[in-house]
Structures are given as structure tokens and as C-alpha cells.
Design an enzyme around this catalytic site. Structure first.
Site, short mmCIF file in Angstrom:
data_model
loop_
_atom_site.label_atom_id
_atom_site.label_comp_id
_atom_site.label_asym_id
_atom_site.label_seq_id
_atom_site.Cartn_x
_atom_site.Cartn_y
_atom_site.Cartn_z
N PRO A 196 0.81 -1.21 0.00
CA PRO A 196 0.00 0.00 0.00
C PRO A 196 0.84 1.26 0.00
CG PRO A 196 -0.26 -1.33 2.01
CD PRO A 196 1.03 -1.65 1.37
N GLU A 197 1.29 1.64 -1.18
CA GLU A 197 1.85 2.96 -1.36
C GLU A 197 0.75 3.81 -1.97
OE1 GLU A 197 5.78 2.85 -3.20
OE2 GLU A 197 6.05 0.78 -2.58
N HIS A 246 -7.59 -12.50 10.96
CA HIS A 246 -6.93 -11.21 10.71
C HIS A 246 -7.89 -10.12 10.26
CE1 HIS A 246 -3.33 -13.37 11.40
NE2 HIS A 246 -3.29 -13.96 10.23
N ARG A 256 -0.25 -8.44 9.54
CA ARG A 256 0.93 -7.99 10.29
C ARG A 256 0.62 -6.91 11.31
NH1 ARG A 256 5.76 -7.52 6.06
NH2 ARG A 256 6.93 -7.12 7.96
#
Length: 271
Positions: free
Chosen positions: A2-3, A92, A111
Site C-alpha cells: 500500500p503505497e 486477521h 501484520r
DNA sequence: GTAAACCTGGCA
DNA sequence: TGCCAGGTTTAC
């Protein structure tokens, strides 16, 4: 994942399905990501309608009907997705917002480097200190980069990765930008000419606009707000291509570490 | 400046 | 088993 181009791709895909919906229920399944997922967050969201979406750098901003802002940051592995109809939480999936009109907004982040928060002082400060958007032709210019280089001896790669200099660039896109600009990632910004900086700005605009147009890069797990893969990974020239031929001159791509991150470049095309 | 920290999954 | 990963922050 995710940029800037991926976050913009998520935003564009979510905007038409989210705007106008009212939050009926918030299910929090982890105590915290980078910020607590707590009663304060739930209270701030319950009963609010989503009235708009925007983006700043890598942050996604949802405007709420009470004038406050719901901020998201995807970290390394965050995924934000709208699911129609019934949805049972999976592994998650840390935050689920269900809507009066139906459907669920799901924040999935293995994460847990991501963030979801309403009207946070620290986030507001980060956004206030953030550099110009790379597609802002008025503010992100060679002259601007030139003004920033006096104070630092850092590499051009470090400078472009710094969110206070320019917003939204990360490891993939800085590698691709420096390939297009013909500059090695370790080059000190101090020793670049005005013409070099002009090429950096031009390359940044081209790469970021092209990546948005192709709806981001799916390296392993990026999906947009309705579960579609991106297409820009097929256009990467150097990122994660160590040993493969440069698309321009066929010289094998080299890998080095710059500022703790893997960097890839063509030793012939980039000087 | 640089290293380590946060956390999980995937791959060699 | 160990190392690496799209990001950021914190501590030497």
C-alpha cells in the site's frame, strides 16, 4: 502493497459503495493495531454516515456526517474491502463496520502495522507535516527538491521515501522512479544537478500517474476495495528483478541495500 | 546516522 | 530453520 497508488485505488473503488451509508454496528476483534481498537473508536463511528472520501499520502480519509474524519493507514499488509450481504469474520479481520443499508466494511491486516482511528491529534500532525502530493504540479517541482537538498547529505532514495519531503512514495515506486530518472539509489542528493532533479520530478509524476491508472501493484496480496488485483506489477522495470535483464539495455539488474531497504537498479542505465 | 522494534506468512 | 517482505517509530 500500500503505497500511494494502491491507497488511491482502494479509495476509488470504495467511494461509490461507501458514501451515503450509515454505520449501524462496529465489531472490533483485536485490542489494537498501531492505535487501540476500543470503545472510543466504536462510539465515534456508531450512527455516523460516510459523506465522502479522500487521500493524503498513504492515508485514506473517510469524512463522517458529524464533520470528523476516519483515518486509515494500511501499513505493510492492510486491506480494506466492502463486502455485500452477510459476512462472517475471518482470520486477521480486525475491524468490521456494518451498515444500516446493508454490507460490511472489513479491515484485514495480518501484520497489524495498520491504523484505523477517528480524529487523532498525532495523525493530524503527521498529515500537517507531510510533503506535497507527487502529482501536485504547483508544489512538487525540481526547484522544491533543490530547496530541500541544502540541509541533507542523504541519498536520493532516502529523500524520496521521506513522507515529509513528498507524500506517498514507498520502496517499490522509488525504485521504479529512480530507474526512469537514470539515477542510482545511493546517489547523494547534494551532488545531483538541476537537470537530474528535473528528471526525478518528471519520473515521479509519470510512474505514479501510470501506477494509479493501472490500479496499483499486486506483488502478493494487494486487492482493491472490492477484491480486484492491480495491474502495475507487470510494468515494473527493476523492483524485485535482481538478475533479470534491464528492459531497456538487457544488462542484469543489481540489488543493494539502501537505508535498510532492498533496492534494485540497472548498473548501465542508472548512474 | 543506524539498528531494532512492531507481527505474521511465505519461501528457500 | 532462517530470512525476507509493500511501513513507521523508537531507541542507541
Amino acid at each position: 502493497m500500500p503505497e500511494l497508488p494502491e491507497v488511491e485505488t482502494i479509495r476509488v473503488s470504495l467511494d461509490p459503495v461507501l458514501v451515503g451509508r450509515t454505520i449501524a454496528d462496529v465489531e472490533l476483534r483485536a485490542p489494537m493495531l498501531r492505535r487501540p481498537l476500543d470503545q472510543t473508536l466504536r462510539t465515534a463511528l456508531l450512527g455516523r454516515r460516510i459523506v465522502g472520501s479522500s487521500r493524503r499520502g498513504k492515508y485514506l480519509l473517510l469524512a463522517l456526517s458529524d464533520g470528523r474524519t476516519w483515518f486509515f493507514h494500511m501499513g505493510m499488509s492492510g486491506r480494506l474491502r466492502f463486502v455485500d450481504g452477510e459476512h462472517l469474520p475471518a482470520l486477521h479481520e480486525h475491524l468490521l463496520a456494518r451498515f444500516v443499508e446493508g454490507g460490511t466494511l472489513v479491515f484485514h491486516d495480518p501484520r497489524r502495522f495498520g491504523l484505523s482511528v477517528v480524529e487523532d491529534a498525532a495523525v493530524s500532525k503527521l498529515l500537517a507535516d507531510m510533503g506535497p502530493e507527487p502529482l501536485d504540479e504547483q508544489r512538487f517541482t525540481a526547484q522544491y527538491l533543490c530547496s530541500r537538498r541544502a540541509t541533507t547529505r542523504r541519498s536520493i532514495k532516502d529523500v524520496l521515501m521521506d513522507q515529509r519531503v513528498v507524500a506517498g512514495l514507498g520502496n517499490i515506486y522509488v525504485n521504479e522512479i529512480l530507474f526512469r530518472a537514470g539515477l542510482r539509489p545511493r546517489r547523494s542528493i547534494k551532488r545531483l544537478t538541476a537537470a537530474d532533479l528535473e528528471r526525478v520530478v518528471e519520473a515521479t509524476r509519470t510512474v505514479i500517474a501510470d501506477a494509479i491508472e493501472h490500479r496499483g501493484s499486486t506483488i502478493s496480496d494487494f486487492l482493491d476495495g472490492i477484491g480486484r488485483r492491480g495491474g502495475y506489477q507487470w510494468r515494473h522495470c527493476v523492483y524485485d528483478r535482481e538478475g533479470q535483464p534491464c528492459p531497456s539495455c538487457r544488462t542484469p539488474i543489481k540489488a543493494v541495500i539502501v537505508g535498510q531497504r532492498s533496492s534494485f537498479y540497472c548498473p548501465k542505465c542508472q548512474r
